[in-house]
Design an enzyme around this catalytic site. Structure first.
Site, PDB file in Angstrom:
ATOM      1  N   ASP A  22      -3.181 -13.548  38.857  1.00  0.00           N
ATOM      2  CA  ASP A  22      -2.324 -14.550  38.216  1.00  0.00           C
ATOM      3  C   ASP A  22      -0.922 -13.992  38.061  1.00  0.00           C
ATOM      4  O   ASP A  22      -0.660 -12.836  38.383  1.00  0.00           O
ATOM      5  CB  ASP A  22      -2.901 -15.033  36.883  1.00  0.00           C
ATOM      6  CG  ASP A  22      -2.706 -14.065  35.714  1.00  0.00           C
ATOM      7  OD1 ASP A  22      -1.647 -13.422  35.609  1.00  0.00           O
ATOM      8  OD2 ASP A  22      -3.614 -13.963  34.879  1.00  0.00           O
ATOM      9  N   THR A  27      -8.316  -8.479  28.082  1.00  0.00           N
ATOM     10  CA  THR A  27      -6.891  -8.357  28.386  1.00  0.00           C
ATOM     11  C   THR A  27      -6.383  -7.015  27.877  1.00  0.00           C
ATOM     12  O   THR A  27      -6.472  -6.723  26.685  1.00  0.00           O
ATOM     13  CB  THR A  27      -6.098  -9.504  27.750  1.00  0.00           C
ATOM     14  OG1 THR A  27      -6.514 -10.734  28.353  1.00  0.00           O
ATOM     15  CG2 THR A  27      -4.609  -9.328  27.968  1.00  0.00           C
ATOM     16  N   HIS A  62       0.805 -10.764  32.842  1.00  0.00           N
ATOM     17  CA  HIS A  62       0.884 -11.683  31.709  1.00  0.00           C
ATOM     18  C   HIS A  62       1.987 -12.708  31.916  1.00  0.00           C
ATOM     19  O   HIS A  62       2.661 -13.131  30.963  1.00  0.00           O
ATOM     20  CB  HIS A  62       1.120 -10.905  30.408  1.00  0.00           C
ATOM     21  CG  HIS A  62       0.390 -11.455  29.220  1.00  0.00           C
ATOM     22  ND1 HIS A  62      -0.886 -11.064  28.892  1.00  0.00           N
ATOM     23  CD2 HIS A  62       0.750 -12.377  28.280  1.00  0.00           C
ATOM     24  CE1 HIS A  62      -1.273 -11.710  27.803  1.00  0.00           C
ATOM     25  NE2 HIS A  62      -0.303 -12.513  27.421  1.00  0.00           N
ATOM     26  N   TYR A  65      -9.153 -10.329  23.297  1.00  0.00           N
ATOM     27  CA  TYR A  65      -8.180  -9.363  22.802  1.00  0.00           C
ATOM     28  C   TYR A  65      -8.943  -8.418  21.883  1.00  0.00           C
ATOM     29  O   TYR A  65      -9.596  -8.858  20.931  1.00  0.00           O
ATOM     30  CB  TYR A  65      -7.054 -10.050  22.033  1.00  0.00           C
ATOM     31  CG  TYR A  65      -6.015 -10.709  22.896  1.00  0.00           C
ATOM     32  CD1 TYR A  65      -5.304  -9.967  23.833  1.00  0.00           C
ATOM     33  CD2 TYR A  65      -5.729 -12.070  22.781  1.00  0.00           C
ATOM     34  CE1 TYR A  65      -4.344 -10.562  24.635  1.00  0.00           C
ATOM     35  CE2 TYR A  65      -4.767 -12.670  23.568  1.00  0.00           C
ATOM     36  CZ  TYR A  65      -4.080 -11.907  24.498  1.00  0.00           C
ATOM     37  OH  TYR A  65      -3.126 -12.496  25.284  1.00  0.00           O
ATOM     38  N   ARG A 112       5.401 -11.846  30.507  1.00  0.00           N
ATOM     39  CA  ARG A 112       5.628 -11.950  29.070  1.00  0.00           C
ATOM     40  C   ARG A 112       5.512 -10.623  28.327  1.00  0.00           C
ATOM     41  O   ARG A 112       5.804 -10.564  27.135  1.00  0.00           O
ATOM     42  CB  ARG A 112       4.643 -12.947  28.455  1.00  0.00           C
ATOM     43  CG  ARG A 112       4.918 -14.378  28.851  1.00  0.00           C
ATOM     44  CD  ARG A 112       3.797 -15.308  28.429  1.00  0.00           C
ATOM     45  NE  ARG A 112       3.613 -15.406  26.998  1.00  0.00           N
ATOM     46  CZ  ARG A 112       4.377 -16.122  26.180  1.00  0.00           C
ATOM     47  NH1 ARG A 112       5.406 -16.794  26.658  1.00  0.00           N
ATOM     48  NH2 ARG A 112       4.126 -16.185  24.882  1.00  0.00           N
ATOM     49  N   ARG A 169       3.046 -21.198  41.069  1.00  0.00           N
ATOM     50  CA  ARG A 169       3.596 -22.500  40.719  1.00  0.00           C
ATOM     51  C   ARG A 169       3.154 -23.608  41.675  1.00  0.00           C
ATOM     52  O   ARG A 169       3.357 -24.783  41.395  1.00  0.00           O
ATOM     53  CB  ARG A 169       5.137 -22.446  40.690  1.00  0.00           C
ATOM     54  CG  ARG A 169       5.699 -21.539  39.602  1.00  0.00           C
ATOM     55  CD  ARG A 169       5.396 -22.083  38.220  1.00  0.00           C
ATOM     56  NE  ARG A 169       5.917 -21.222  37.149  1.00  0.00           N
ATOM     57  CZ  ARG A 169       5.239 -20.247  36.574  1.00  0.00           C
ATOM     58  NH1 ARG A 169       3.979 -19.992  36.966  1.00  0.00           N
ATOM     59  NH2 ARG A 169       5.763 -19.525  35.622  1.00  0.00           N
ATOM     60  N   ARG A 201      10.106 -10.549  22.853  1.00  0.00           N
ATOM     61  CA  ARG A 201      10.316 -11.855  23.457  1.00  0.00           C
ATOM     62  C   ARG A 201      11.500 -12.536  22.781  1.00  0.00           C
ATOM     63  O   ARG A 201      11.403 -13.033  21.659  1.00  0.00           O
ATOM     64  CB  ARG A 201       9.043 -12.703  23.341  1.00  0.00           C
ATOM     65  CG  ARG A 201       7.867 -12.079  24.086  1.00  0.00           C
ATOM     66  CD  ARG A 201       6.583 -12.861  23.897  1.00  0.00           C
ATOM     67  NE  ARG A 201       5.451 -12.148  24.497  1.00  0.00           N
ATOM     68  CZ  ARG A 201       4.178 -12.502  24.349  1.00  0.00           C
ATOM     69  NH1 ARG A 201       3.866 -13.570  23.612  1.00  0.00           N
ATOM     70  NH2 ARG A 201       3.219 -11.803  24.928  1.00  0.00           N
ATOM     71  N   LYS A 230      -8.163  -7.481  32.639  1.00  0.00           N
ATOM     72  CA  LYS A 230      -7.008  -8.292  33.029  1.00  0.00           C
ATOM     73  C   LYS A 230      -5.717  -7.582  32.658  1.00  0.00           C
ATOM     74  O   LYS A 230      -5.605  -7.016  31.573  1.00  0.00           O
ATOM     75  CB  LYS A 230      -7.081  -9.653  32.336  1.00  0.00           C
ATOM     76  CG  LYS A 230      -5.945 -10.608  32.654  1.00  0.00           C
ATOM     77  CD  LYS A 230      -6.171 -11.939  31.947  1.00  0.00           C
ATOM     78  CE  LYS A 230      -5.098 -12.958  32.304  1.00  0.00           C
ATOM     79  NZ  LYS A 230      -3.784 -12.602  31.730  1.00  0.00           N
ATOM     80  N   SER A 237      -9.479 -18.696  25.556  1.00  0.00           N
ATOM     81  CA  SER A 237      -8.605 -17.672  24.974  1.00  0.00           C
ATOM     82  C   SER A 237      -9.073 -17.227  23.598  1.00  0.00           C
ATOM     83  O   SER A 237      -9.566 -18.022  22.801  1.00  0.00           O
ATOM     84  CB  SER A 237      -7.183 -18.212  24.867  1.00  0.00           C
ATOM     85  OG  SER A 237      -6.341 -17.310  24.170  1.00  0.00           O
ATOM     86  N   GLY A 261      -1.765 -20.763  35.180  1.00  0.00           N
ATOM     87  CA  GLY A 261      -1.322 -20.660  33.804  1.00  0.00           C
ATOM     88  C   GLY A 261      -0.349 -21.740  33.398  1.00  0.00           C
ATOM     89  O   GLY A 261      -0.736 -22.865  33.080  1.00  0.00           O
ATOM     90  N   PRO A 269      -6.469 -17.843  30.476  1.00  0.00           N
ATOM     91  CA  PRO A 269      -6.588 -17.964  29.020  1.00  0.00           C
ATOM     92  C   PRO A 269      -5.197 -18.013  28.402  1.00  0.00           C
ATOM     93  O   PRO A 269      -4.454 -17.034  28.454  1.00  0.00           O
ATOM     94  CB  PRO A 269      -7.334 -16.688  28.633  1.00  0.00           C
ATOM     95  CG  PRO A 269      -6.961 -15.694  29.704  1.00  0.00           C
ATOM     96  CD  PRO A 269      -6.753 -16.486  30.954  1.00  0.00           C
ATOM     97  N   ILE A 270      -4.845 -19.141  27.844  1.00  0.00           N
ATOM     98  CA  ILE A 270      -3.519 -19.307  27.242  1.00  0.00           C
ATOM     99  C   ILE A 270      -3.694 -19.728  25.790  1.00  0.00           C
ATOM    100  O   ILE A 270      -4.437 -20.666  25.485  1.00  0.00           O
ATOM    101  CB  ILE A 270      -2.670 -20.333  28.013  1.00  0.00           C
ATOM    102  CG1 ILE A 270      -2.382 -19.781  29.424  1.00  0.00           C
ATOM    103  CG2 ILE A 270      -1.375 -20.646  27.267  1.00  0.00           C
ATOM    104  CD1 ILE A 270      -1.490 -20.653  30.257  1.00  0.00           C
ATOM    105  N   GLY A 271      -3.023 -19.030  24.908  1.00  0.00           N
ATOM    106  CA  GLY A 271      -3.168 -19.278  23.485  1.00  0.00           C
ATOM    107  C   GLY A 271      -2.233 -20.349  22.955  1.00  0.00           C
ATOM    108  O   GLY A 271      -1.285 -20.778  23.632  1.00  0.00           O
TER     109      GLY A 271
END
Length: 429
Positions: A354, A181, A323, A155, A326, A358, A190, A299, A131, A377, A102-104
């Site tokens: 995850d 998550t 994550h 979330y 991140r 790569r 970040r 997760k 996501s 991801g 799940p990527i936002g």
């Protein structure tokens, strides 16, 4: 005697055959080239958001270093002509051990965003985890998936009504599992985003699940009615005007009306206030269990002790993840966390993995160390950035094809044959 034509060989052969006519893959097959070209293709803000890890980036580096500490040991003179990359999860068979993470805010990579990923995942036979921070409502994404497998990533908002509404909507649009998550109760430090003073959510990007949700809309309107969100005009700088236009375009309704309405800005402010709940504890999972019959996965686990607590509180699955590096700077690589958690779980529930994957050999190593499935991801985001739906589909197909051929060269013919015995620790010194 003819041998079965494996998925890997079919994809590989089609690439070479297309090459006769001057047609190359839409996205590079080499992981480092895929990443470099995709990041170069993104805007500066999007690039910072996609590539940035927490703090110094040490956890992202640890993720990659963890894979480098293991080597695959090929076994030879085995009949590997008939290979099976499929797995079973929660009673359903899937053609490969891959799911999409799940990527936002996928609109940063391509305007098709989650809709393009959904179409590609369906075509590639890869389950999609939708996501909470999607760029389109889950109902639209589900429409593109048709009858294809989808889960919903949650979330946990500090507004329980929103959580309950999200879960109900996920059930209604055909999701077959809820992924909670746990490692993002606050956004980490970040630096790439901070240096640019850029948070896409503050521009109404990646909050479509919220602005389309009746409970969230009710909360926004109540706050406006009670004067809790004053409509303070931003200073008329070019950046402020650009941000206002972005909010107006992404909020439901007519663009011109949104430009003068307080709702877009109120929705953004409300989202930022209700996004996460820092008081969440293991005991709260019982509340969620009372509200859904779907399997619940958690997760973000990196600790065997947390895995034990998860089992005590009745989870149906675990996703070992940091994550993608991140959230916590200086953490251990996710692959290093996997074996102790697998040992603690002892096969009682599925363990997915995850962070840092790569290429297919990375996935092979995770499977060998006990993962039941692997979530992809950033690689599919890179494919999305370079070639939209086709780019995502090719990335997903390439992972499955490469895993199939890796299995052949390693001397295994099924996922359950990828065990700890297929690996050795890399020499040091």
């Amino acid at each position: 005697m003819t041998t079965p034509d494996s998925f890997g060989r079919r994809i590989q052969s089609s690439i070479y055959e297309n090459g006769i006519f001057g047609i190359r893959p839409a996205v590079p097959t080499a992981p480092t080239v895929l990443e470099r070209k995709a990041l170069d293709h993104l805007s500066a803000d999007a690039r910072a958001y996609v590539e940035t890890g927490a703090g110094s980036g040490a956890t992202m580096a640890a993720n990659r270093a963890a894979f480098d500490r293991w080597r695959i040991v090929p076994r030879l003179l085995r009949d590997v002509s008939d290979r099976d990359t499929s797995i079973e999860l929660f009673g359903r068979r899937h053609p490969s051990p891959f799911l999409t993470c799940p990527i936002g805010v996928l609109e940063l990579a391509d305007t098709g965003a989650d809709l393009a990923v959904a179409r590609a995942a369906r075509q590639a036979g890869t389950p999609m985890i939708i996501s909470s921070q999607a760029s389109y409502p889950m109902e639209q994404i589900a429409g593109e998936l048709a009858d294809h497998e989808r889960w919903f990533q949650l979330y946990w908002s500090n507004e329980d009504a929103v959580v309950e509404s999200f879960v109900h909507r996920a059930e209604q649009c055909g999701c077959s599992a809820i992924v909670v998550t746990l490692d993002t109760m606050v956004l980490s430090w970040r630096t790439g985003d901070l240096d640019r003073a850029y948070l896409p959510f503050a521009r109404a990007m990646g909050i479509a699940q919220y602005t389309s949700d009746p409970e969230f809309q009710r909360i926004v309107q109540e706050r406006l009615d009670q004067g809790e969100i004053p409509d303070v005009a931003a200073k008329p700088t070019p950046a402020a005007v650009k941000s206002l236009f972005t909010m107006a375009r992404r909020h439901p309704g007519e663009f011109r009306e949104n430009l003068t309405s307080p709702l877009p800005k109120a929705s953004v402010r409300t989202f930022l206030e209700v996004f996460s709940r820092t008081t969440l504890t293991w005991q709260d999972l019982a509340w969620l269990r009372d509200r859904t019959s779907l399997p619940i996965l958690v997760k973000g686990l990196q600790s065997a002790q947390d895995a034990a607590l998860a089992l005590q509180h009745g989870v149906d699955g675990i996703i070992v993840s940091n994550h993608g590096g991140r959230q916590l700077d200086g953490a251990l690589g996710s692959l290093d966390a996997l074996p102790p958690i697998v040992a603690e779980v002892g096969g009682r529930v599925p363990v997915l993995f995850d962070s840092g994957v790569r290429c297919a050999s990375d996935a092979f190593k995770a499977l060998a160390l006990g993962a039941d499935a692997v979530c992809l991801g950033r690689p599919f985001v890179y494919g999305l950035a370079l070639a939209g739906e086709q780019g995502v589909r090719e990335v997903l197909e390439h992972f499955r094809a490469e895993l199939d051929l890796t299995m052949a060269v390693a001397g295994v013919t099924a996922i359950d044959q990828i065990t700890r015995d297929t690996l050795v620790e890399a020499p040091t010194g």
